[in-house]
Design an enzyme around this catalytic site. Structure first.
Site, PDB file in Angstrom:
ATOM      1  N   ASP A   1      -4.180  -9.243   0.250  1.00  0.00           N
ATOM      2  CA  ASP A   1      -5.393  -9.081   0.869  1.00  0.00           C
ATOM      3  C   ASP A   1      -6.300  -9.122  -0.339  1.00  0.00           C
ATOM      4  O   ASP A   1      -7.618  -9.073  -0.086  1.00  0.00           O
ATOM      5  CB  ASP A   1      -5.533  -7.599   1.441  1.00  0.00           C
ATOM      6  N   SER A   2      -5.867  -9.520  -1.579  1.00  0.00           N
ATOM      7  CA  SER A   2      -6.731 -10.072  -2.501  1.00  0.00           C
ATOM      8  C   SER A   2      -7.392 -11.109  -2.076  1.00  0.00           C
ATOM      9  O   SER A   2      -8.704 -11.277  -2.749  1.00  0.00           O
ATOM     10  CB  SER A   2      -5.834 -10.349  -3.695  1.00  0.00           C
TER      11      SER A   2
ATOM     12  N   ASP B   1       0.173  -9.038   3.653  1.00  0.00           N
ATOM     13  CA  ASP B   1      -0.358  -7.874   3.492  1.00  0.00           C
ATOM     14  C   ASP B   1      -0.993  -7.241   4.985  1.00  0.00           C
ATOM     15  O   ASP B   1      -1.292  -8.019   5.446  1.00  0.00           O
ATOM     16  CB  ASP B   1      -1.553  -7.832   2.491  1.00  0.00           C
TER      17      ASP B   1
ATOM     18  N   LYS C   1       3.768  -6.357   3.785  1.00  0.00           N
ATOM     19  CA  LYS C   1       3.747  -5.455   2.552  1.00  0.00           C
ATOM     20  C   LYS C   1       2.527  -4.435   2.904  1.00  0.00           C
ATOM     21  O   LYS C   1       1.579  -4.715   3.368  1.00  0.00           O
ATOM     22  CB  LYS C   1       3.154  -6.212   1.170  1.00  0.00           C
TER      23      LYS C   1
ATOM     24  N   GLU D   1       0.270  -0.862   1.474  1.00  0.00           N
ATOM     25  CA  GLU D   1       0.253   0.078   0.149  1.00  0.00           C
ATOM     26  C   GLU D   1       0.706   1.548   0.976  1.00  0.00           C
ATOM     27  O   GLU D   1      -0.053   1.949   1.573  1.00  0.00           O
ATOM     28  CB  GLU D   1      -1.132   0.025  -0.227  1.00  0.00           C
TER      29      GLU D   1
ATOM     30  N   GLU E   1       2.320  -2.071  -9.255  1.00  0.00           N
ATOM     31  CA  GLU E   1       1.272  -2.507  -9.549  1.00  0.00           C
ATOM     32  C   GLU E   1       0.786  -1.751 -10.729  1.00  0.00           C
ATOM     33  O   GLU E   1       0.567  -0.600 -10.642  1.00  0.00           O
ATOM     34  CB  GLU E   1       0.182  -2.931  -8.582  1.00  0.00           C
TER      35      GLU E   1
END
Ligand code: KIV
Length: 261
Positions: free
Chosen positions: A49-50, A88, A117, A119, A186
């Site tokens: 999602d960057s 993501d 993935k 968070e 991270e």
């Protein structure tokens, strides 16, 4: 060293952890760069999602939608012949196991993702277990979680204090106990990442987390030096390379030889 022609799967990546062979990962968002990465020997490509920041030009990742990620997965997936593709789950897309299953279905059916993935947030254990129960491979993202940027007061290093470090390792271990197949950590102190990598049986991929993880990941734009505000831990590999593909290959060599980070 794993044969570069072998298609990367979770089993192959887990074998690389066991063999002590570093796993080289990069983010990608479209076909041409993804193809160059695949040829350069990258083991895992993440549609992160960057993309909200490096592709859409936003200040954070928060506005990215599942459809955005699925679209970029569709652009990347056909370019990969050997690298594994992860995608993501964006901000607040896993508020319940049912919602996470619906979003993962979209990323896998429409985007061709092989792993999702997320968070790690409140309720992540139940979400990871539900995904695993439906046969979805999951990577648990711990440490600095950019989707929490406003709560954290910036993209700050996590796990500095002993109690926070203990909590972070516990959180990763619990994710694996709920069925996570991989952990991404991270921006934490090197020693914390070393401990986490020892304590969980699945591959641990680090970013800004020192050299002791099972693998490394960077955002493609940082590797190519086209981000005006790269994080401190990033490195521009294009500066000394003759081409984009050679920059990716130099990154892979540096990760595999543990010259980076
Ligand atoms: O979205 C992303 O690019 C990430 C990075 C940590 C690799 O999650």
């Amino acid at each position: 060293m794993t044969d570069t022609d072998v298609r990367r799967t979770l089993r192959v990546l887990a074998g690389m952890k066991q063999a002590g062979e570093p796993i080289a990962c990069l983010t990608a968002y479209e076909a041409s760069f993804a193809r160059a990465m695949d040829r350069a020997g990258v083991d895992l490509v993440l549609v992160g999602d960057s993309l909200g920041m490096v592709v859409q030009g936003r200040h954070t990742t928060i506005a990215v939608s599942t459809d955005d990620v699925a679209y970029h997965c569709r652009c990347v997936q056909p370019a990969l012949t050997r690298a594994m593709l992860a995608a993501d789950l964006p901000f607040m897309s896993c508020l319940s196991p049912l919602q996470a299953l619906d979003r993962a279905k979209r990323l896998m059916q429409h985007g061709g993702a092989q792993m999702v993935k997320l968070e790690v947030a409140e309720g992540a254990g139940a979400v990871i277990a539900a995904l695993g129960g439906q046969g979805v491979a999951v990577c648990a993202h711990v440490g600095l979680k950019p989707q929490s940027v406003h709560k954290l007061g910036g993209l700050r290093r996590q796990g500095e204090e002993p109690a926070a470090a203990d909590a972070l390792v516990r959180q990763a271990v619990e994710c694996v106990e709920h069925g996570a197949d991989m952990v991404l950590v991270e921006y934490v102190p090197d020693e914390l990442a070393r401990r986490l990598t020892r304590e969980v049986p699945v591959p641990v991929i680090g970013i800004g987390a020192g050299p002791h993880c099972d693998g490394q990941i960077l955002v493609m734009h940082d590797v190519l030096g086209v981000n005006d505000h790269p994080p401190k831990f990033a490195k521009n590999f294009l500066r000394e390379a003759g081409s984009v593909e050679e920059a990716f290959a130099a990154y892979v060599r540096a990760v595999k030889s543990r010259a980076f980070p």
